[in-house]
Design an enzyme around this catalytic site. Structure first.
Site, PDB file in Angstrom:
ATOM      1  N   PHE A 149      25.405 -91.173   0.022  1.00 42.28           N
ATOM      2  CA  PHE A 149      25.720 -91.874   1.273  1.00 42.28           C
ATOM      3  C   PHE A 149      24.713 -91.585   2.377  1.00 42.28           C
ATOM      4  O   PHE A 149      24.579 -92.361   3.313  1.00 42.28           O
ATOM      5  CB  PHE A 149      27.132 -91.474   1.756  1.00 42.28           C
ATOM      6  CG  PHE A 149      27.168 -90.175   2.503  1.00 42.28           C
ATOM      7  CD1 PHE A 149      26.879 -90.120   3.871  1.00 42.28           C
ATOM      8  CD2 PHE A 149      27.461 -88.979   1.854  1.00 42.28           C
ATOM      9  CE1 PHE A 149      26.889 -88.908   4.557  1.00 42.28           C
ATOM     10  CE2 PHE A 149      27.476 -87.769   2.541  1.00 42.28           C
ATOM     11  CZ  PHE A 149      27.187 -87.744   3.890  1.00 42.28           C
ATOM     12  N   LYS A 173      23.330 -98.633  -7.978  1.00 46.81           N
ATOM     13  CA  LYS A 173      24.753 -98.340  -7.695  1.00 46.81           C
ATOM     14  C   LYS A 173      24.755 -97.443  -6.462  1.00 46.81           C
ATOM     15  O   LYS A 173      24.654 -96.224  -6.554  1.00 46.81           O
ATOM     16  CB  LYS A 173      25.367 -97.629  -8.901  1.00 46.81           C
ATOM     17  CG  LYS A 173      26.886 -97.745  -9.050  1.00 46.81           C
ATOM     18  CD  LYS A 173      27.704 -97.237  -7.901  1.00 46.81           C
ATOM     19  CE  LYS A 173      27.774 -95.743  -7.765  1.00 46.81           C
ATOM     20  NZ  LYS A 173      28.437 -95.339  -6.490  1.00 46.81           N
ATOM     21  N   GLU A 176      29.582 -95.731  -2.314  1.00 48.82           N
ATOM     22  CA  GLU A 176      30.661 -96.642  -1.903  1.00 48.82           C
ATOM     23  C   GLU A 176      31.032 -96.442  -0.429  1.00 48.82           C
ATOM     24  O   GLU A 176      31.797 -97.210   0.130  1.00 48.82           O
ATOM     25  CB  GLU A 176      31.880 -96.479  -2.810  1.00 48.82           C
ATOM     26  CG  GLU A 176      32.522 -95.105  -2.852  1.00 48.82           C
ATOM     27  CD  GLU A 176      31.856 -94.149  -3.864  1.00 48.82           C
ATOM     28  OE1 GLU A 176      30.603 -94.144  -3.976  1.00 48.82           O
ATOM     29  OE2 GLU A 176      32.590 -93.382  -4.511  1.00 48.82           O
ATOM     30  N   ARG A 177      30.452 -95.385   0.219  1.00 51.51           N
ATOM     31  CA  ARG A 177      30.814 -95.129   1.617  1.00 51.51           C
ATOM     32  C   ARG A 177      30.005 -95.988   2.588  1.00 51.51           C
ATOM     33  O   ARG A 177      30.472 -96.300   3.672  1.00 51.51           O
ATOM     34  CB  ARG A 177      30.637 -93.649   1.933  1.00 51.51           C
ATOM     35  CG  ARG A 177      31.717 -92.835   1.236  1.00 51.51           C
ATOM     36  CD  ARG A 177      31.618 -91.384   1.587  1.00 51.51           C
ATOM     37  NE  ARG A 177      31.210 -90.610   0.429  1.00 51.51           N
ATOM     38  CZ  ARG A 177      30.948 -89.323   0.450  1.00 51.51           C
ATOM     39  NH1 ARG A 177      31.034 -88.662   1.572  1.00 51.51           N
ATOM     40  NH2 ARG A 177      30.592 -88.677  -0.642  1.00 51.51           N
ATOM     41  N   SER A 226      25.264 -84.862  -5.011  1.00 53.65           N
ATOM     42  CA  SER A 226      25.610 -83.436  -5.041  1.00 53.65           C
ATOM     43  C   SER A 226      25.318 -82.840  -6.424  1.00 53.65           C
ATOM     44  O   SER A 226      25.249 -83.562  -7.421  1.00 53.65           O
ATOM     45  CB  SER A 226      27.071 -83.252  -4.646  1.00 53.65           C
ATOM     46  OG  SER A 226      27.883 -84.088  -5.426  1.00 53.65           O
ATOM     47  N   CYS A 281      19.650 -83.693   2.969  1.00 55.37           N
ATOM     48  CA  CYS A 281      19.362 -82.687   1.946  1.00 55.37           C
ATOM     49  C   CYS A 281      18.155 -81.850   2.346  1.00 55.37           C
ATOM     50  O   CYS A 281      17.900 -80.809   1.760  1.00 55.37           O
ATOM     51  CB  CYS A 281      19.104 -83.356   0.611  1.00 55.37           C
ATOM     52  SG  CYS A 281      17.599 -84.308   0.628  1.00 55.37           S
ATOM     53  N   GLU A 383      26.701 -75.488  -0.082  1.00 54.28           N
ATOM     54  CA  GLU A 383      26.163 -76.468   0.869  1.00 54.28           C
ATOM     55  C   GLU A 383      27.313 -76.931   1.767  1.00 54.28           C
ATOM     56  O   GLU A 383      28.374 -77.301   1.266  1.00 54.28           O
ATOM     57  CB  GLU A 383      25.602 -77.658   0.081  1.00 54.28           C
ATOM     58  CG  GLU A 383      25.043 -78.750   0.958  1.00 54.28           C
ATOM     59  CD  GLU A 383      24.530 -79.937   0.135  1.00 54.28           C
ATOM     60  OE1 GLU A 383      25.238 -80.399  -0.774  1.00 54.28           O
ATOM     61  OE2 GLU A 383      23.417 -80.404   0.422  1.00 54.28           O
TER      62      GLU A 383
HETATM   63  P1  NAD Z   1      27.979 -87.490  -4.230  1.00 50.58           P
HETATM   64  O1  NAD Z   1      27.526 -86.605  -5.321  1.00 50.58           O
HETATM   65  O2  NAD Z   1      29.402 -87.431  -3.812  1.00 50.58           O
HETATM   66  O3  NAD Z   1      27.708 -89.019  -4.624  1.00 50.58           O
HETATM   67  C1  NAD Z   1      26.464 -89.450  -5.117  1.00 50.58           C
HETATM   68  C2  NAD Z   1      26.694 -90.649  -6.039  1.00 50.58           C
HETATM   69  O4  NAD Z   1      27.484 -90.227  -7.152  1.00 50.58           O
HETATM   70  C3  NAD Z   1      27.444 -91.788  -5.372  1.00 50.58           C
HETATM   71  O5  NAD Z   1      26.852 -93.010  -5.747  1.00 50.58           O
HETATM   72  C4  NAD Z   1      28.851 -91.662  -5.929  1.00 50.58           C
HETATM   73  O6  NAD Z   1      29.514 -92.900  -6.052  1.00 50.58           O
HETATM   74  C5  NAD Z   1      28.634 -91.050  -7.286  1.00 50.58           C
HETATM   75  N1  NAD Z   1      29.761 -90.207  -7.706  1.00 50.58           N
HETATM   76  C6  NAD Z   1      30.626 -89.554  -6.904  1.00 50.58           C
HETATM   77  N2  NAD Z   1      31.525 -88.864  -7.643  1.00 50.58           N
HETATM   78  C7  NAD Z   1      31.210 -89.078  -8.936  1.00 50.58           C
HETATM   79  C8  NAD Z   1      31.754 -88.609 -10.185  1.00 50.58           C
HETATM   80  N3  NAD Z   1      32.803 -87.789 -10.222  1.00 50.58           N
HETATM   81  N4  NAD Z   1      31.179 -89.022 -11.325  1.00 50.58           N
HETATM   82  C9  NAD Z   1      30.106 -89.832 -11.292  1.00 50.58           C
HETATM   83  N5  NAD Z   1      29.555 -90.311 -10.151  1.00 50.58           N
HETATM   84  C10 NAD Z   1      30.088 -89.925  -8.978  1.00 50.58           C
HETATM   85  O7  NAD Z   1      27.000 -87.229  -2.998  1.00 50.58           O
HETATM   86  P2  NAD Z   1      27.148 -87.763  -1.512  1.00 50.58           P
HETATM   87  O8  NAD Z   1      28.266 -87.039  -0.831  1.00 50.58           O
HETATM   88  O9  NAD Z   1      27.141 -89.253  -1.485  1.00 50.58           O
HETATM   89  O10 NAD Z   1      25.749 -87.295  -0.897  1.00 50.58           O
HETATM   90  C11 NAD Z   1      25.544 -86.017  -0.366  1.00 50.58           C
HETATM   91  C12 NAD Z   1      24.927 -85.086  -1.382  1.00 50.58           C
HETATM   92  O11 NAD Z   1      23.702 -85.616  -1.849  1.00 50.58           O
HETATM   93  C13 NAD Z   1      24.590 -83.730  -0.807  1.00 50.58           C
HETATM   94  O12 NAD Z   1      24.904 -82.752  -1.763  1.00 50.58           O
HETATM   95  C14 NAD Z   1      23.097 -83.802  -0.570  1.00 50.58           C
HETATM   96  O13 NAD Z   1      22.434 -82.568  -0.550  1.00 50.58           O
HETATM   97  C15 NAD Z   1      22.688 -84.610  -1.746  1.00 50.58           C
HETATM   98  N6  NAD Z   1      21.388 -85.220  -1.525  1.00 50.58           N
HETATM   99  C16 NAD Z   1      20.329 -84.712  -2.227  1.00 50.58           C
HETATM  100  C17 NAD Z   1      19.071 -85.245  -2.029  1.00 50.58           C
HETATM  101  C18 NAD Z   1      17.909 -84.724  -2.803  1.00 50.58           C
HETATM  102  O14 NAD Z   1      16.923 -85.424  -2.892  1.00 50.58           O
HETATM  103  N7  NAD Z   1      17.978 -83.544  -3.380  1.00 50.58           N
HETATM  104  C19 NAD Z   1      18.881 -86.295  -1.124  1.00 50.58           C
HETATM  105  C20 NAD Z   1      19.986 -86.781  -0.430  1.00 50.58           C
HETATM  106  C21 NAD Z   1      21.238 -86.235  -0.646  1.00 50.58           C
END
Ligand code: NAD
Length: 499
Positions: A149, A173, A176-177, A226, A281, A383
């Site tokens: 998101f 994909k 969804e937020r 994450s 991140c 985090e």
């Molecule tokens: P998230 O892991 O909740 O979601 C990421 C994606 O995974 C979304 O598209 C979501 O729909 C999907 N998803 C969520 N739950 C799932 C599940 N149980 N099974 C399969 N897919 C699932 O992350 P977020 O809250 O949207 O974003 C924040 C996180 O992303 C933080 O941890 C941040 O550090 C990380 N991030 C990392 C980088 C990097 O390059 N290392 C960059 C940006 C964000």
């Protein structure tokens, strides 16, 4: 209420009877729209469209593909204001920061415009008698991207522009937020001349992600989110024979040596810790000053800087940062502040209980500062992803070098010093993927690559830059010999060598 739907083969593709997920307006706390959550059958529609379109796209010469990317870049620039407002309304970041989000993605589109040069292969003439060897980079077919998101423009653009430039079809994909900007970007790509089916957007949650990971026609998966989910996506994609690059969470440290330009370091750290409400991140949520005096000076100057910060609505030009993305996420961040207090850390400035007049139900949190954090505290190990800065004091350079190196995450780190020797040793030895020397947010420019170490990055190729080209292509190695009309070369039953 507005419903955000899928974008397949150049047109909106609603899914009758779909499960719906709420999209909030973080500034007010109200539900402003809903997004349809897709199914495996919906994904199949996107795959059929991509399969139909991709061969002709791969056969389009790279210069023509680059021209479309140029037009795409121009259209994004022309729509910068609309895109930034749309992005802020779902994410909550302030408009200037939303423009930065789009701009950093745009820079990868610019890099992808150089694809004719990037796809040039290697050639060896005369590798053996009359034998030439060459290698070419070919697209994989269909690649997919699953994005978080917190950068709803930048990260989809990182992935989609590189995948498409290389001749693939791409299925995105998004989170969804805040799913509206990714759909709008796909519309603009179509307007720029991208053939229908080369960039499809499907929405969804775990059901859709699993369908992507299990579909045999998707050859590569890029994920950012994450760490637990990154790890899961990486393992399941690999089990299904796909390439995967999966970026995870972070806990980046800022090391301050006693000789640092302290005023500059404080200014840098305030922006890097609290900008975008800490939902980056590459944020700097931990500061490690070296020595008692450094820590005390830093803390005093930081408190003065924090006192001038003002969270506000995204369209307020005087606000440094906006609300958190959802009420649920705000509650999670607040629970970590409480955890730190329960673990014995000192809550120096507590941002909980902040209320913005006229927007009392928005997801705001004022800046929080926590001192006397120790490596054993869970609030340090995890985090937090909010406007919360923790101070972890160190007595020596070696101790300060050890903290980010031993942490489970290894995304980014920064050191503030005037001492080139220490800076050089730090950059060489720290166990972290991206290092800043007097640079608080060391996100590499588009022609380098982006990626963290340890639980911040699963897979061996980074995002964008030349790694992006490597990830979205496979090399074919061709060894050729042409008949010369001479004598027949003897049969050989021995493996050919260069002896
Ligand atoms: P998230 O892991 O909740 O979601 C990421 C994606 O995974 C979304 O598209 C979501 O729909 C999907 N998803 C969520 N739950 C799932 C599940 N149980 N099974 C399969 N897919 C699932 O992350 P977020 O809250 O949207 O974003 C924040 C996180 O992303 C933080 O941890 C941040 O550090 C990380 N991030 C990392 C980088 C990097 O390059 N290392 C960059 C940006 C964000």
């Amino acid at each position: 209420m507005r419903t955000v739907t899928h974008f397949i083969h150049g047109t909106m593709a609603p899914l009758a009877g779909a499960r719906l997920s709420d999209i909030f307006d973080p500034a007010t706390g109200a539900v402003q729209a809903q997004v349809e959550l897709g199914t495996p059958a919906l994904l199949q529609r996107a795959i059929d469209s991509a399969l139909a379109a991709q061969p002709a796209w791969a056969a389009t010469n790279p210069q023509r593909r680059a021209r479309i990317l140029f037009r795409f870049k121009e259209l994004i620039e022309a729509h910068m204001d609309d895109l930034a407002h749309m992005l802020s309304s779902e994410h909550g970041k302030v408009i200037a920061d939303a423009k930065g989000d789009i701009q950093r993605g745009l820079e990868v589109v610019e890099f992808a415009c150089g694809i004719p040069h990037l796809l040039k292969g290697d050639y060896t003439q005369g590798a053996g008698p009359g034998i030439d060897v060459y290698s070419v980079r070919q697209p994989l077919g269909i690649a997919a991207g699953i994005t978080p998101f917190n950068f709803p423009a930048m990260i989809p653009l990182w992935m989609a522009s590189m995948a498409i430039a290389c001749g693939n079809a791409f299925i995105l994909k998004p989170s969804e937020r805040d799913p509206s900007v990714p759909v709008r970007l796909a519309e603009l790509a179509l307007e720029a001349g991208l053939p229908a089916g080369i960039l499809n957007v499907v929405h969804g949650d775990k059901e859709m992600v699993d369908a992507i990971l299990d579909h045999r026609d998707i050859k590569a998966v890029s994920f950012v989110g994450s760490s637990d989910i990154a790890n899961y996506v990486y393992a399941r994609a690999a089990q299904n024979g796909k390439r995967a690059q999966c970026m995870g969470g972070a806990k980046n440290h800022g090391i301050i040596l006693p000789d640092a330009d302290m005023d500059q370091a404080v200014a840098d750290i305030v922006g890097a810790a609290y900008g975008s409400a800490g939902e980056r991140c590459m944020a700097l949520p931990v500061v490690t000053p070296v020595g008692q005096e450094t820590a005390d000076i830093f803390r005093e100057k930081l408190m003065a800087a924090i006192a001038t910060l003002r969270p506000g609505i995204p369209t307020d030009p005087d606000a440094q940062y906006g609300p958190l993305v959802t009420g649920q996420h705000k509650a999670r961040v607040e629970s970590y502040i409480q955890m730190a207090a329960d673990e014995g850390a000192e809550i120096v400035v507590d941002g909980r209980g902040f209320s913005l007049q006229g927007y009392e139900d928005g997801f705001y949190l004022a800046p929080t500062l926590i001192d006397h954090v120790t490596p054993r505290m869970k609030s340090y190990q995890d985090e937090i992803f909010g406007p919360v800065l923790q101070i972890l004091r160190a007595q020596t350079f070696e101790e300060a070098l050890g903290y980010p190196s031993q942490h489970q995450y290894g995304n980014g780190v920064a050191i503030f010093t005037r001492n080139g020797d220490y800076a050089r040793r730090f950059a060489a030895d720290v166990e972290v993927g991206m290092v800043g020397i007097n640079v608080p947010i060391p996100v590499p420019v588009a022609y380098h690559s982006f990626g963290g170490w340890k639980r911040s990055g699963f897979g061996d190729l980074d995002q964008y830059g030349e790694d992006g080209v490597r990830f979205y292509t496979r090399t074919k190695k061709i060894t050729q010999r042409w008949p010369t009309g001479g004598a027949v070369i003897d049969q050989s039953f021995v493996i050919p060598t260069m002896k």
